[in-house]
Motif scaffolding. Structure first.
Motif, PDB file in Angstrom:
ATOM      1  N   UNK A   1      16.735 -24.415  43.818  1.00  0.00           N
ATOM      2  CA  UNK A   1      16.109 -24.253  42.512  1.00  0.00           C
ATOM      3  C   UNK A   1      14.693 -23.696  42.668  1.00  0.00           C
ATOM      4  N   UNK A   2      14.343 -22.760  41.814  1.00  0.00           N
ATOM      5  CA  UNK A   2      12.981 -22.228  41.821  1.00  0.00           C
ATOM      6  C   UNK A   2      12.016 -23.296  41.317  1.00  0.00           C
ATOM      7  N   UNK A   3      10.751 -23.173  41.728  1.00  0.00           N
ATOM      8  CA  UNK A   3       9.749 -24.170  41.363  1.00  0.00           C
ATOM      9  C   UNK A   3       9.334 -24.023  39.901  1.00  0.00           C
ATOM     10  N   UNK A   4       9.162 -25.169  39.240  1.00  0.00           N
ATOM     11  CA  UNK A   4       8.687 -25.199  37.861  1.00  0.00           C
ATOM     12  C   UNK A   4       7.556 -26.214  37.743  1.00  0.00           C
ATOM     13  N   UNK A   5       6.600 -25.910  36.895  1.00  0.00           N
ATOM     14  CA  UNK A   5       5.606 -26.902  36.505  1.00  0.00           C
ATOM     15  C   UNK A   5       5.274 -26.691  35.032  1.00  0.00           C
ATOM     16  N   UNK A   6       4.176 -27.290  34.564  1.00  0.00           N
ATOM     17  CA  UNK A   6       3.862 -27.212  33.134  1.00  0.00           C
ATOM     18  C   UNK A   6       3.554 -25.794  32.672  1.00  0.00           C
ATOM     19  N   UNK A   7       3.228 -24.893  33.608  1.00  0.00           N
ATOM     20  CA  UNK A   7       2.949 -23.491  33.243  1.00  0.00           C
ATOM     21  C   UNK A   7       4.197 -22.619  33.313  1.00  0.00           C
ATOM     22  N   UNK A   8       5.276 -23.146  33.854  1.00  0.00           N
ATOM     23  CA  UNK A   8       6.509 -22.376  33.922  1.00  0.00           C
ATOM     24  C   UNK A   8       7.036 -22.210  35.331  1.00  0.00           C
ATOM     25  N   UNK A   9       7.932 -21.260  35.481  1.00  0.00           N
ATOM     26  CA  UNK A   9       8.608 -20.997  36.746  1.00  0.00           C
ATOM     27  C   UNK A   9       7.771 -20.068  37.618  1.00  0.00           C
ATOM     28  N   UNK A  10       7.905 -20.248  38.930  1.00  0.00           N
ATOM     29  CA  UNK A  10       7.102 -19.490  39.895  1.00  0.00           C
ATOM     30  C   UNK A  10       7.739 -18.141  40.226  1.00  0.00           C
ATOM     31  N   UNK A  11       6.951 -17.082  40.068  1.00  0.00           N
ATOM     32  CA  UNK A  11       7.353 -15.734  40.482  1.00  0.00           C
ATOM     33  C   UNK A  11       6.271 -15.170  41.399  1.00  0.00           C
TER      34      UNK A  11
ATOM     35  N   UNK B   1      -1.038  -5.488  33.500  1.00  0.00           N
ATOM     36  CA  UNK B   1      -0.726  -6.528  32.524  1.00  0.00           C
ATOM     37  C   UNK B   1       0.665  -7.069  32.863  1.00  0.00           C
ATOM     38  N   UNK B   2       0.740  -8.333  33.196  1.00  0.00           N
ATOM     39  CA  UNK B   2       2.008  -8.904  33.669  1.00  0.00           C
ATOM     40  C   UNK B   2       2.862  -9.439  32.536  1.00  0.00           C
ATOM     41  N   UNK B   3       2.287  -9.610  31.368  1.00  0.00           N
ATOM     42  CA  UNK B   3       3.074 -10.043  30.220  1.00  0.00           C
ATOM     43  C   UNK B   3       4.070  -8.947  29.853  1.00  0.00           C
ATOM     44  N   UNK B   4       5.345  -9.309  29.786  1.00  0.00           N
ATOM     45  CA  UNK B   4       6.379  -8.346  29.431  1.00  0.00           C
ATOM     46  C   UNK B   4       6.897  -7.508  30.582  1.00  0.00           C
ATOM     47  N   UNK B   5       6.433  -7.778  31.806  1.00  0.00           N
ATOM     48  CA  UNK B   5       6.930  -7.028  32.972  1.00  0.00           C
ATOM     49  C   UNK B   5       8.413  -7.320  33.171  1.00  0.00           C
ATOM     50  N   UNK B   6       9.160  -6.292  33.491  1.00  0.00           N
ATOM     51  CA  UNK B   6      10.592  -6.428  33.790  1.00  0.00           C
ATOM     52  C   UNK B   6      10.794  -6.320  35.288  1.00  0.00           C
ATOM     53  N   UNK B   7      11.561  -7.238  35.862  1.00  0.00           N
ATOM     54  CA  UNK B   7      11.684  -7.298  37.312  1.00  0.00           C
ATOM     55  C   UNK B   7      13.100  -7.640  37.753  1.00  0.00           C
ATOM     56  N   UNK B   8      13.453  -7.143  38.947  1.00  0.00           N
ATOM     57  CA  UNK B   8      14.711  -7.517  39.590  1.00  0.00           C
ATOM     58  C   UNK B   8      14.475  -8.584  40.653  1.00  0.00           C
ATOM     59  N   UNK B   9      13.228  -8.992  40.871  1.00  0.00           N
ATOM     60  CA  UNK B   9      12.909 -10.003  41.864  1.00  0.00           C
ATOM     61  C   UNK B   9      13.138 -11.392  41.277  1.00  0.00           C
ATOM     62  N   UNK B  10      13.992 -12.210  41.893  1.00  0.00           N
ATOM     63  CA  UNK B  10      14.203 -13.568  41.389  1.00  0.00           C
ATOM     64  C   UNK B  10      12.969 -14.443  41.622  1.00  0.00           C
ATOM     65  N   UNK B  11      12.921 -15.606  40.957  1.00  0.00           N
ATOM     66  CA  UNK B  11      11.813 -16.533  41.161  1.00  0.00           C
ATOM     67  C   UNK B  11      11.887 -17.177  42.549  1.00  0.00           C
ATOM     68  N   UNK B  12      10.938 -18.078  42.850  1.00  0.00           N
ATOM     69  CA  UNK B  12      10.887 -18.669  44.186  1.00  0.00           C
ATOM     70  C   UNK B  12      10.492 -20.143  44.105  1.00  0.00           C
ATOM     71  N   UNK B  13      10.739 -20.851  45.207  1.00  0.00           N
ATOM     72  CA  UNK B  13      10.175 -22.179  45.378  1.00  0.00           C
ATOM     73  C   UNK B  13       8.821 -22.027  46.068  1.00  0.00           C
ATOM     74  N   UNK B  14       8.032 -23.082  46.099  1.00  0.00           N
ATOM     75  CA  UNK B  14       6.683 -23.010  46.664  1.00  0.00           C
ATOM     76  C   UNK B  14       6.697 -22.613  48.137  1.00  0.00           C
ATOM     77  N   UNK B  15       7.573 -23.239  48.922  1.00  0.00           N
ATOM     78  CA  UNK B  15       7.596 -22.974  50.364  1.00  0.00           C
ATOM     79  C   UNK B  15       7.974 -21.533  50.656  1.00  0.00           C
ATOM     80  N   UNK B  16       8.985 -21.009  49.974  1.00  0.00           N
ATOM     81  CA  UNK B  16       9.422 -19.634  50.213  1.00  0.00           C
ATOM     82  C   UNK B  16       8.394 -18.627  49.712  1.00  0.00           C
ATOM     83  N   UNK B  17       7.689 -18.973  48.645  1.00  0.00           N
ATOM     84  CA  UNK B  17       6.651 -18.078  48.128  1.00  0.00           C
ATOM     85  C   UNK B  17       5.547 -17.892  49.161  1.00  0.00           C
ATOM     86  N   UNK B  18       5.149 -18.970  49.795  1.00  0.00           N
ATOM     87  CA  UNK B  18       4.091 -18.881  50.810  1.00  0.00           C
ATOM     88  C   UNK B  18       4.532 -18.038  51.994  1.00  0.00           C
ATOM     89  N   UNK B  19       5.769 -18.228  52.422  1.00  0.00           N
ATOM     90  CA  UNK B  19       6.263 -17.473  53.569  1.00  0.00           C
ATOM     91  C   UNK B  19       6.501 -16.007  53.228  1.00  0.00           C
TER      92      UNK B  19
END
Length: 200
Positions: A83-93, A105-123
């Motif tokens: 599961x991707x990481x979530x907190x009060x601000x939302x899911x991690x990308x 401007x990242x609002x409204x950006x369209x992406x093919x990259x899935x979200x991440x968990x904290x550990x995988x994001x750092x790596x």
């Protein structure tokens, strides 16, 4: 993160060569069984891959279509398929900075990259060549599925060449003419958490 990021192709894997036909109704495979197995619920035809993941990860522009679809559809981590990481601000990308533009401007950006968990994001910031050149860490409250990215084939009689990197929305008349390689989400209610570059 697993030994290799879940959505990244591996040496030994490749796109399957298939015979396609293009009619006024769209693009399809000449093998009707293969065609039916590789269509999503919206009707888009998906590129199939073959081979065994026997080598090293191939950090290229393309993600593995089947694994990208699974991760993006279910909002699983692109690195470990948990599961991707979530907190009060939302899911991690974590996304590459587009053309090194710091004022994107990242609002409204369209992406093919899935979200991440904290550990995988750092790596990923260390391992992924595109992220090493510049990355942003976002928290996203909404991420609607809006379409696919892939090869858009021209309609019969057109002299145009196929567009190998087209974004086709689900409500577009072009959807029957695309061979998809990536599911696309549109990010909304975005908070920029951090930005940086691993290499100068």
């Amino acid at each position: 993160m697993t030994q290799a990021p879940y959505v990244v192709p591996m040496e030994g894997e490749r796109a399957l060569s298939t015979d396609l036909k293009i009619t006024r109704d769209g693009v399809s495979c000449t093998d009707p069984v293969w065609d039916a197995l590789n269509r999503d619920p919206e009707g888009a035809l998906w590129e199939a891959w073959t081979g065994l993941p026997s080598g090293k990860p191939v950090y290229a522009a393309e993600l593995h279509p089947e694994r990208q679809l699974i991760a993006m559809e279910s909002l699983l981590c692109a690195g470990c398929k948990q599961e991707a990481d979530r907190n009060e601000l939302g899911m991690l990308w974590v996304l590459p900075v587009l053309d090194h533009a710091e004022d994107t401007v990242w609002e409204g950006v369209r992406t093919v990259t899935p979200p991440m968990c904290e550990a995988c994001a750092s790596e990923a910031k260390l391992r992924c060549p595109r992220l090493r050149e510049g990355w942003v860490e976002l928290r996203v409250r909404e991420a609607e599925l809006v379409g696919v990215r892939g090869t858009l084939h021209p309609r019969p009689g057109s002299n145009a060449d196929p567009d190998p990197d087209a974004l086709v929305l689900y409500d577009s008349a072009d959807l029957p003419f695309v061979v998809a390689r990536g599911l696309v989400r549109e990010l909304a209610n975005v908070t920029l958490v951090a930005a940086g570059a691993t290499v100068s």
